[in-house]
Design a protein around this motif. Structure first.
Motif, mmCIF file in Angstrom:
data_model
loop_
_atom_site.group_PDB
_atom_site.id
_atom_site.type_symbol
_atom_site.label_atom_id
_atom_site.label_comp_id
_atom_site.label_asym_id
_atom_site.label_seq_id
_atom_site.Cartn_x
_atom_site.Cartn_y
_atom_site.Cartn_z
ATOM 1 N N ASP A 1 32.225 41.448 47.203
ATOM 2 C CA ASP A 1 33.194 41.003 48.092
ATOM 3 C C ASP A 1 34.030 39.807 47.128
ATOM 4 N N LEU A 2 33.520 39.211 46.406
ATOM 5 C CA LEU A 2 34.228 38.220 45.606
ATOM 6 C C LEU A 2 35.121 38.750 44.600
ATOM 7 N N SER A 3 34.711 40.230 44.403
ATOM 8 C CA SER A 3 35.793 41.107 43.242
ATOM 9 C C SER A 3 36.753 41.466 44.009
ATOM 10 N N THR A 4 36.939 41.290 45.128
ATOM 11 C CA THR A 4 38.158 41.955 45.844
ATOM 12 C C THR A 4 39.334 40.994 45.868
ATOM 13 N N ALA A 5 39.288 39.812 45.633
ATOM 14 C CA ALA A 5 40.054 38.546 45.641
ATOM 15 C C ALA A 5 41.184 39.178 44.422
ATOM 16 N N ALA A 6 42.616 38.941 44.872
ATOM 17 C CA ALA A 6 43.516 39.165 43.844
ATOM 18 C C ALA A 6 43.674 38.175 42.978
ATOM 19 N N SER A 7 43.409 36.949 43.030
ATOM 20 C CA SER A 7 43.760 35.805 42.195
ATOM 21 C C SER A 7 42.740 34.994 42.572
ATOM 22 N N VAL A 8 42.378 33.897 41.601
ATOM 23 C CA VAL A 8 41.436 32.944 41.769
ATOM 24 C C VAL A 8 41.797 32.146 42.819
#
Length: 78
Positions: free
Chosen positions: A56-63
């Motif tokens: 789930d965390l890896s789906t973020a587009a940016s920090v």
């Protein structure tokens, strides 16, 4: 969850250099790899009681998007 806390976890626990970690940086551009996401996920559970998978965390587009995602999860717990 603030961006500063995400950055602090990634740098102190994940061993990443602080310079590239900006709100607009992509995860790859900031050096956030799968191991850093595992560390972040574990720290979120230990510190805040949040269970968010590395996938789930890896789906973020940016920090910054990562920090927003974590904030949304934290708000749902309240």
């Amino acid at each position: 969850m603030t961006f500063e806390l995400v950055k602090e976890i990634l740098t102190t626990k994940g061993g990443l250099a602080p310079g590239p970690i900006t709100p607009d940086a992509s995860l790859a551009g900031a050096g956030v790899d799968s191991m850093a996401l595992v560390v972040l996920s574990l720290q979120l559970e230990d510190r805040l009681g949040l269970e968010i998978s590395e996938d789930d965390l890896s789906t973020a587009a940016s920090v910054g998007g990562l920090a927003e995602m974590i904030s949304r999860h934290a708000e749902r717990r309240v």
